[in-house]
Design a protein around this motif. Structure first.
Motif, PDB file in Angstrom:
ATOM      1  N   CYS A   1       0.796  -1.236   0.000  1.00  0.00           N
ATOM      2  CA  CYS A   1       0.000   0.000   0.000  1.00  0.00           C
ATOM      3  C   CYS A   1       0.824   1.279   0.000  1.00  0.00           C
ATOM      4  O   CYS A   1       0.277   2.363  -0.190  1.00  0.00           O
ATOM      5  CB  CYS A   1      -0.922   0.009   1.220  1.00  0.00           C
ATOM      6  N   MET A   2       2.140   1.172   0.256  1.00  0.00           N
ATOM      7  CA  MET A   2       2.992   2.371   0.364  1.00  0.00           C
ATOM      8  C   MET A   2       4.169   2.271  -0.587  1.00  0.00           C
ATOM      9  O   MET A   2       4.723   1.191  -0.784  1.00  0.00           O
ATOM     10  CB  MET A   2       3.571   2.495   1.783  1.00  0.00           C
TER      11      MET A   2
ATOM     12  N   GLN B   1       3.655   2.938   8.129  1.00  0.00           N
ATOM     13  CA  GLN B   1       2.217   3.131   7.911  1.00  0.00           C
ATOM     14  C   GLN B   1       1.648   4.239   8.798  1.00  0.00           C
ATOM     15  O   GLN B   1       0.590   4.794   8.509  1.00  0.00           O
ATOM     16  CB  GLN B   1       1.451   1.820   8.125  1.00  0.00           C
TER      17      GLN B   1
ATOM     18  N   CYS C   1      -2.003  -6.480   1.004  1.00  0.00           N
ATOM     19  CA  CYS C   1      -2.921  -5.577   1.718  1.00  0.00           C
ATOM     20  C   CYS C   1      -3.788  -6.378   2.683  1.00  0.00           C
ATOM     21  O   CYS C   1      -3.693  -6.220   3.888  1.00  0.00           O
ATOM     22  CB  CYS C   1      -3.773  -4.764   0.752  1.00  0.00           C
TER      23      CYS C   1
ATOM     24  N   THR D   1      -2.933  -6.421   6.642  1.00  0.00           N
ATOM     25  CA  THR D   1      -3.946  -5.718   7.438  1.00  0.00           C
ATOM     26  C   THR D   1      -4.435  -6.594   8.588  1.00  0.00           C
ATOM     27  O   THR D   1      -4.771  -6.099   9.667  1.00  0.00           O
ATOM     28  CB  THR D   1      -5.124  -5.285   6.553  1.00  0.00           C
TER      29      THR D   1
END
Length: 350
Positions: free
Chosen positions: A88-89, A105, A159, A163
């Motif tokens: 995600c980054m 994050q 992800c 998560t």
């Protein structure tokens, strides 16, 4: 250079073929040909402007697996041909307290998202994995060691996997712990698999009787239909930890009452409308907690990938062509997928 992609030109327009720019690999960069990209609910929220701040054209996708095609002169961890992932980054400030602790994050200056993040490169914002290739700073590239035939099913780990892994690790889930997973979707199915692989006693919560056998097949030791008050009451005050993956607004009290003294329920889904306010007495009198958690840092994401490779954990997926992405979005909104769509990026050539 220019590569083929699929993206939304506006909030009220379907995704369509686009040509997008990618920078040449600089000294600290890794260039990656994307083989597979998972489809996350975040993609849909962003392209339709259900979340604020979408910049168009928007090319989503942050569950990326591919092969390294070139590396910058200062890159030592990766070489051409390596199988790698991007989550995600793609950047963070690298100097705040959170970044110093490997918790990018929670970067206090805001991490740069893999798509829709501000960047110095043209056109001023990042484009994600619904594309042929991507160039990423080597600090934000991850090694993938799963077998070749599992690579598509690895993509959602970037992800959905992290998560759910991050809170399970943070709250010390393992043998001797009774752990609940609320919701059996893209996130929840990974939560069940990971908690099971960590050695916990896993209880899956679903609103649907029809998902009982599916949840057991994923690794749940028990399954509770949360609409059944008797089934819920039988587990009062018994859970060490509950991971709540449901993104729809709902009554949290039904689950907090199931926690032991000092138990925690962690939320990883952001509801469109706020949850009803919880019963504070239920928290105070048992020192229970409601917490939240956001993906994981780069080091923890690598740890998660290595753990999953060792334990043979991957997502349950349905492969799609990029040309079918709008149909996939419609089905995802109806929860008509077990449990994650993954794009075969080779179909961009068509």
């Amino acid at each position: 250079m220019t590569v083929k992609a699929f993206g939304a030109p506006a909030a009220d327009r379907p995704l369509e073929p686009l040509d997008i720019p990618r920078r040449e690999a600089g000294p600290h960069d890794v260039a990656i040909d994307i083989a597979y990209c998972g489809v996350c609910h975040s993609d849909l929220h962003q392209v339709r402007s259900e979340w604020d701040g979408t910049i168009y054209p928007c090319v989503p996708g942050h569950e990326i697996v591919g092969h390294v095609t070139s590396v910058g002169s200062d890159v030592t961890k990766f070489k051409v041909g390596d199988v790698v992932g991007v989550g995600c980054m793609v950047d963070s400030c690298q100097h705040c307290a959170s970044c110093d602790e490997g918790l990018e994050q929670y970067c206090e200056n805001g991490f740069v998202g893999t798509y829709n993040g501000k960047t110095d490169d043209a056109p001023g914002h990042t484009f994600g994995g619904y594309s042929q290739s991507i160039v990423v700073n080597d600090k934000f590239v991850l090694k993938v060691t799963h077998p070749q035939d599992q690579l598509a099913a690895v993509a959602p780990l970037l992800c959905a996997g992290i998560t759910t892994y991050s809170p399970l690790r943070h709250w010390n889930v393992g043998p001797g712990k009774k752990v609940g997973i609320v919701g059996i979707g893209g996130l929840g199915h990974m939560g069940v698999k990971l908690a099971h692989a960590m050695g916990a006693h896993v209880v899956a919560f679903t609103t649907s009787e029809s998902k009982r056998e599916d949840a057991k097949a994923l690794g749940a030791d028990e399954v509770i239909v949360s609409r059944n008050e008797d089934e819920m009451a039988a587990h009062a005050n018994s859970f060490d930890f509950i991971l709540n993956t449901v993104a729809a607004s709902h009554n949290l009290d039904a689950f907090t009452m199931l926690l032991k003294r000092d138990g925690t329920m962690t939320l990883v889904g952001v509801p469109e409308h706020p949850h009803p306010s919880p019963n504070i007495g239920a928290l105070i009198f048992k020192r229970r907690a409601i917490a939240g958690s956001l993906i994981g840092g780069i080091a923890e994401t690598q740890e998660m990938l290595d753990f999953c490779a060792e334990k043979g954990v991957v997502a349950d997926i349905e492969m799609i062509r990029i040309q079918d992405i709008e149909t996939a979005y419609e089905r995802m909104q109806r929860s008509d997928v077990k449990y994650r769509f993954v794009i075969d990026n080779a179909t961009l050539d068509a």
